[in-house]
Enzyme design. Sequence first.
Site, PDB file in Angstrom:
ATOM      1  N   ARG A 229       0.796  -1.219   0.000  1.00 12.71           N
ATOM      2  CA  ARG A 229       0.000   0.000   0.000  1.00 12.71           C
ATOM      3  C   ARG A 229       0.834   1.277   0.000  1.00 12.71           C
ATOM      4  O   ARG A 229       0.783   2.054  -0.931  1.00 12.71           O
ATOM      5  CB  ARG A 229      -0.967   0.030   1.186  1.00 12.71           C
ATOM      6  CG  ARG A 229      -1.834   1.291   1.161  1.00 12.71           C
ATOM      7  CD  ARG A 229      -2.785   1.386   2.334  1.00 12.71           C
ATOM      8  NE  ARG A 229      -3.849   0.401   2.265  1.00 12.71           N
ATOM      9  CZ  ARG A 229      -4.840   0.321   3.140  1.00 12.71           C
ATOM     10  NH1 ARG A 229      -4.872   1.154   4.166  1.00 12.71           N
ATOM     11  NH2 ARG A 229      -5.782  -0.575   3.024  1.00 12.71           N
TER      12      ARG A 229
ATOM     13  N   HIS B  61      -7.860  -3.450  -8.138  1.00  9.68           N
ATOM     14  CA  HIS B  61      -7.670  -2.779  -6.853  1.00  9.68           C
ATOM     15  C   HIS B  61      -9.014  -2.644  -6.134  1.00  9.68           C
ATOM     16  O   HIS B  61      -9.700  -1.623  -6.262  1.00  9.68           O
ATOM     17  CB  HIS B  61      -7.054  -1.394  -7.107  1.00  9.68           C
ATOM     18  CG  HIS B  61      -6.432  -0.769  -5.900  1.00  9.68           C
ATOM     19  ND1 HIS B  61      -5.257  -1.231  -5.335  1.00  9.68           N
ATOM     20  CD2 HIS B  61      -6.808   0.302  -5.148  1.00  9.68           C
ATOM     21  CE1 HIS B  61      -4.938  -0.466  -4.298  1.00  9.68           C
ATOM     22  NE2 HIS B  61      -5.867   0.459  -4.157  1.00  9.68           N
TER      23      HIS B  61
ATOM     24  N   TYR C  19     -16.271  14.359 -14.605  1.00 11.74           N
ATOM     25  CA  TYR C  19     -16.030  15.529 -15.448  1.00 11.74           C
ATOM     26  C   TYR C  19     -14.683  15.480 -16.168  1.00 11.74           C
ATOM     27  O   TYR C  19     -14.532  16.025 -17.242  1.00 11.74           O
ATOM     28  CB  TYR C  19     -16.078  16.822 -14.617  1.00 11.74           C
ATOM     29  CG  TYR C  19     -17.408  17.089 -13.978  1.00 11.74           C
ATOM     30  CD1 TYR C  19     -18.564  17.252 -14.757  1.00 11.74           C
ATOM     31  CD2 TYR C  19     -17.530  17.175 -12.595  1.00 11.74           C
ATOM     32  CE1 TYR C  19     -19.791  17.499 -14.166  1.00 11.74           C
ATOM     33  CE2 TYR C  19     -18.755  17.425 -11.994  1.00 11.74           C
ATOM     34  CZ  TYR C  19     -19.878  17.578 -12.787  1.00 11.74           C
ATOM     35  OH  TYR C  19     -21.099  17.823 -12.198  1.00 11.74           O
TER      36      TYR C  19
END
Length: 264
Positions: free
Chosen positions: A31, A77, A121
């Site tokens: 991680r 993931h 967006y």
Amino acid sequence: MTQTERFQDLPLEEVIGDRFGRYSKYIIQDRALPDARDGLKPVQRRILYAMYKEGNTNDKAFRKSAKTVGNVIGNYHPHGDSSVYEAMVRLSQDWKIRHMLVEMHGNNGSMDGDSPAAMRYTEARLSAISSELLRDIDKRTVEFIPNFDDSDMEPTVLPSRFPNLLVNGSTGISAGYATDIPPHALHEVLDAVLMRMDNPKATVDELMTVIHGPDFPTGGIIQGVDGIKKAYETGKGKIIVRSRAAIEPLKGGERANCHHRNSI
């Protein structure tokens, strides 16, 4: 059919130690810290590989970020979408990393800390230099392992045809370990790599004739080389950076101070 309960009488210290040990191992390996070979954390590697696999490359059109995030979560993931998108945005911010690995259209945040637009967006694709991280990955150059649900394969590391860890740097905090590597100029790092290939016993002093120090994407002036040399020799060092300032004349005889700041 009755189910009998089973109790284990274990010392609290042993239980906590075992659980925290497993958690720490996961945080350190999978991680928070980058791999020294390709300079990437697992989430970054999975984003780049997923975009490559879907053909979302530099020579093709931009694609909605939400589509890429969904693909990364669904295939490689299995974590929150916000953490994946934040990692993806960071790879596109030219004030955070020296050479962007992702190109993004739309609002991807600002140096002042403004948030990026929502993933529905913005649009993104791999940058040109990312192709050098992924070059020849289909030619059995790196080890592949099954993904989280065994439905596909993913690379444990990228081929990385340039030294990404030193070029783009990395920062991360895990359990018992932390990393804070500043970015460096690509041409200087490549010269240093060639020097080490020609002379594997090259000293730090010799390497510093080509790598003069970190090269922050936001500019600035590094005060002295003692901290740089100590960092290169021991892994720990203090680098003091001064901003570059200029005085701009305004109408009516007023003056404005312009600062070029520095942030990793």
